[in-house]
Design a protein around this motif. Structure first.
Motif, PDB file in Angstrom:
ATOM      1  N   HIS A  69     -44.708 -24.654  29.858  1.00 30.23           N
ATOM      2  CA  HIS A  69     -43.827 -25.216  28.812  1.00 30.23           C
ATOM      3  C   HIS A  69     -44.318 -26.606  28.418  1.00 30.23           C
ATOM      4  CE1 HIS A  69     -40.403 -22.322  29.642  1.00 30.23           C
ATOM      5  NE2 HIS A  69     -41.132 -22.193  30.742  1.00 30.23           N
ATOM      6  N   GLN A  72     -41.868 -29.751  28.760  1.00 25.23           N
ATOM      7  CA  GLN A  72     -41.336 -30.008  30.108  1.00 25.23           C
ATOM      8  C   GLN A  72     -42.238 -30.899  30.951  1.00 25.23           C
ATOM      9  OE1 GLN A  72     -40.090 -26.321  31.980  1.00 25.23           O
ATOM     10  NE2 GLN A  72     -38.868 -25.718  30.212  1.00 25.23           N
ATOM     11  N   LEU A  83     -32.355 -22.541  39.118  1.00 27.09           N
ATOM     12  CA  LEU A  83     -32.648 -22.348  37.696  1.00 27.09           C
ATOM     13  C   LEU A  83     -31.566 -22.819  36.711  1.00 27.09           C
ATOM     14  CD1 LEU A  83     -34.465 -21.294  35.417  1.00 27.09           C
ATOM     15  CD2 LEU A  83     -33.371 -19.071  35.705  1.00 27.09           C
ATOM     16  N   TRP A  86     -30.726 -26.456  36.826  1.00 26.16           N
ATOM     17  CA  TRP A  86     -31.952 -27.189  36.444  1.00 26.16           C
ATOM     18  C   TRP A  86     -32.115 -27.178  34.918  1.00 26.16           C
ATOM     19  CZ3 TRP A  86     -36.396 -25.121  34.165  1.00 26.16           C
ATOM     20  CH2 TRP A  86     -37.550 -25.908  34.203  1.00 26.16           C
ATOM     21  N   LEU A  87     -31.840 -26.026  34.303  1.00 28.98           N
ATOM     22  CA  LEU A  87     -31.936 -25.947  32.838  1.00 28.98           C
ATOM     23  C   LEU A  87     -30.910 -26.880  32.197  1.00 28.98           C
ATOM     24  CD1 LEU A  87     -32.300 -22.078  32.206  1.00 28.98           C
ATOM     25  CD2 LEU A  87     -33.991 -23.840  31.629  1.00 28.98           C
ATOM     26  N   ARG A 194     -36.655 -17.255  24.614  1.00 32.62           N
ATOM     27  CA  ARG A 194     -36.607 -18.045  25.845  1.00 32.62           C
ATOM     28  C   ARG A 194     -36.154 -17.213  27.048  1.00 32.62           C
ATOM     29  NH1 ARG A 194     -35.875 -23.898  26.466  1.00 32.62           N
ATOM     30  NH2 ARG A 194     -36.516 -24.067  28.600  1.00 32.62           N
ATOM     31  N   PHE A 195     -34.949 -16.710  27.002  1.00 34.83           N
ATOM     32  CA  PHE A 195     -34.499 -15.638  27.895  1.00 34.83           C
ATOM     33  C   PHE A 195     -33.281 -14.971  27.288  1.00 34.83           C
ATOM     34  CE2 PHE A 195     -31.790 -17.875  31.491  1.00 34.83           C
ATOM     35  CZ  PHE A 195     -31.286 -18.823  30.607  1.00 34.83           C
ATOM     36  N   HIS A 222     -38.675 -14.996  29.752  1.00 34.10           N
ATOM     37  CA  HIS A 222     -38.452 -15.024  31.197  1.00 34.10           C
ATOM     38  C   HIS A 222     -37.685 -13.778  31.614  1.00 34.10           C
ATOM     39  CE1 HIS A 222     -39.020 -19.314  30.218  1.00 34.10           C
ATOM     40  NE2 HIS A 222     -39.540 -19.410  31.426  1.00 34.10           N
ATOM     41  N   GLU A 225     -35.701 -13.957  37.201  1.00 33.98           N
ATOM     42  CA  GLU A 225     -36.258 -15.072  37.980  1.00 33.98           C
ATOM     43  C   GLU A 225     -35.330 -15.455  39.122  1.00 33.98           C
ATOM     44  OE1 GLU A 225     -36.843 -18.405  35.427  1.00 33.98           O
ATOM     45  OE2 GLU A 225     -37.646 -19.728  37.001  1.00 33.98           O
ATOM     46  N   HIS A 261     -42.174 -14.492  35.642  1.00 34.92           N
ATOM     47  CA  HIS A 261     -41.504 -14.308  36.943  1.00 34.92           C
ATOM     48  C   HIS A 261     -41.334 -12.859  37.390  1.00 34.92           C
ATOM     49  CE1 HIS A 261     -41.053 -18.557  36.642  1.00 34.92           C
ATOM     50  NE2 HIS A 261     -40.363 -18.439  35.534  1.00 34.92           N
ATOM     51  N   SER A 286     -43.535 -22.690  40.765  1.00 35.17           N
ATOM     52  CA  SER A 286     -42.193 -22.730  40.193  1.00 35.17           C
ATOM     53  C   SER A 286     -41.206 -21.937  41.047  1.00 35.17           C
ATOM     54  CB  SER A 286     -42.253 -22.145  38.776  1.00 35.17           C
ATOM     55  OG  SER A 286     -40.975 -21.839  38.303  1.00 35.17           O
ATOM     56  N   ASP A 311     -46.139 -22.488  35.106  1.00 34.50           N
ATOM     57  CA  ASP A 311     -44.740 -22.697  34.713  1.00 34.50           C
ATOM     58  C   ASP A 311     -44.298 -24.161  34.851  1.00 34.50           C
ATOM     59  OD1 ASP A 311     -42.259 -21.959  33.659  1.00 34.50           O
ATOM     60  OD2 ASP A 311     -41.409 -21.534  35.626  1.00 34.50           O
ATOM     61  N   ALA A 314     -40.941 -26.357  35.756  1.00 37.11           N
ATOM     62  CA  ALA A 314     -40.414 -25.898  37.032  1.00 37.11           C
ATOM     63  C   ALA A 314     -41.570 -25.806  38.021  1.00 37.11           C
ATOM     64  CB  ALA A 314     -39.707 -24.557  36.884  1.00 37.11           C
TER      65      ALA A 314
END
Ligand code: GUN
Ligand code: ZN
Length: 424
Positions: A69, A72, A83, A86-87, A194-195, A222, A225, A261, A286, A311, A314
């Motif tokens: 990323h 990031q 996760l 953290w996001l 993104r997810f 993603h 994960e 992942h 990550s 990654d 992360a």
């Protein structure tokens, strides 16, 4: 133009070529490989070649990162969360800053320099939600002439207000970026979902349609994960069989889909990924850092096309050498071994295949784009000491991936030319 040093590349997974006194011969006009081989035979055949000799070095193809990323960079080394926290606590607030064009431009440049300093010449890169930041990234990559796959993140739900976009705007901006940047020089586009949590069903259909319109477009996202993420996806899509089925339902599985992942998957899901030749990007630093789980590289009964990736942010290092190191440890914890030749295959030709770019990069076959690195196996006193007692190439490569990092990358060449970001 020719480069002379011990030289290593892969013709296939179990087919390594090593020339203890090797030469890589380049076509200066195109930056492509003319040939590689043993120095004496090749230099006899091309007596006019101007030769650069690299002492105490190893020439290898440029390293490839299948998942990273760019916004990031400043999230790396953020303490204490898994996760979803953290996001929310670190990543989304930092990515919101990429609405600022100055931040986007300077970070894109830093990011590319950092990749090149670490010997990475190609990556599949996630952007922030901002089209202007993706444009800044592509401009910087175009200037460096690096072969990059990249896309702005598409996120039309469940995001903080300062990252939200409408489904229509996301599609329009993505289309504009594709039409300008996809296959522009060495740049390639990945529709970046993104997810599942941050995309509507309509957005997934839009991405499917884009992939129909552009058969060589990539899709990156993603998958499976983290266990809390799995619960969330299950609650959002109770009607689907499982996480993979959400993508399947929207026609998003396939060889140009790269799933980050894929740690927590059922046999049914693995079978669907295998049957559709979908790719997984294994991100060991990550997965350990966020406590996501141990990716099983060798799944009994399955043959999933797996790339390897940092990654960042992360992930904790830009270095693919450090990434191989951590992958080795993850395999140890799973009771398997990652041999050094398999590891370096994965970081070069294997990742090129994962990204369907093995007709262009990944090894030194004639006509390929000459992305390569000059490694210093004795970059630190400890590495020097350990290399001095290595008896085989396998031992040398293993010490390089366990002890090496950016210090072991002496030069990085992009399409035949030395990058200004090389160490020396
Ligand atoms: N899942 C959704 N977004 C992200 C991200 O930025 N990093 C990681 N590791 N997982 C994600
Ligand atoms: Zn990621």
């Amino acid at each position: 133009m020719a480069h002379r040093a011990p030289l290593l590349h892969f013709l296939a997974e179990n087919n390594l070529q090593y020339f203890p006194d090797g030469v890589l011969l380049l076509d200066t006009a195109t930056g492509n490989v003319v040939a590689c081989g043993g120095a004496s035979a090749l230099l006899e055949q091309y007596p006019q070649a101007q030769v650069t000799v690299h002492d105490n070095a190893l020439i290898m193809p440029g390293l490839i990162d299948t998942h990273i990323h760019f916004p990031q960079v400043d999230v790396i080394a953020s303490y204490g969360e898994q996760l979803l926290e953290w996001l929310n606590n670190y990543t989304f607030p930092t990515e919101a800053g990429f609405a600022d064009q100055h931040i986007a431009e300077t970070t894109a440049e830093f990011f590319l320099q950092e990749l090149l300093r670490n010997g990475t010449t190609t990556a599949a890169v996630y952007g922030s939600v901002h089209a202007s930041a993706a444009d800044a990234f592509f401009k910087a990559s175009y200037r460096h002439n690096t072969r990059m796959i990249m896309g702005k993140s598409m996120m039309d739900r469940n995001t903080p207000d300062n990252l939200s976009e409408s489904t229509e705007q996301s599609l329009r901006e993505t289309r504009d970026l594709i039409s300008y940047w996809h296959n522009n020089g060495r740049q390639l586009y990945a529709a970046t979902l993104r997810f599942v949590v941050t995309s509507s069903a309509k957005q997934m259909d839009d991405i499917h349609n884009l992939m129909e319109d552009y058969p060589d477009l990539y899709m990156q996202t993603h998958l499976a994960e983290n266990l809390s993420e799995l619960e969330l996806v299950k609650s959002m899509y109770p009607e689907r069989l499982d996480y993979v089925d959400v993508f399947d339902h929207h026609g998003l599985l396939g060889p140009r889909s790269i799933f980050g992942h894929g740690i927590h998957l059922s046999e049914r899901e693995l079978q669907r990924l295998q049957d559709t030749q979908s790719r997984i990007a294994f991100c060991p630093t990550s997965n350990l850092f966020l406590g996501s789980g141990l990716y099983q590289l060798d799944k009994p009964g399955f043959d999933i096309h797996t790339g390897i990736a940092t990654d960042v942010g992360a992930g904790t290092s830009f270095s693919m050498l450090q990434t191989l190191h951590e992958a080795y440890k993850v395999c140890q914890l799973n009771g398997t071994n990652l041999s050094p030749t398999r590891a370096f295959y994965m970081a070069t030709l294997g990742n090129a295949k994962a990204l369907s770019l093995d007709d262009k990069i990944g090894n030194f076959e004639a006509g390929k784009e000459a992305d390569f690195i000059v490694c210093d196996l004795a970059a630190t006193p400890l590495m020097q000491r350990r290399q001095a007692i290595c008896k085989t190439l396998d031992e040398q490569l293993f010490a390089l991936m366990i002890l090496g990092d950016d210090r072991a990358i002496r030069h990085t060449y992009v399409n035949g030319s030395m990058s200004a970001c090389s160490a020396a």
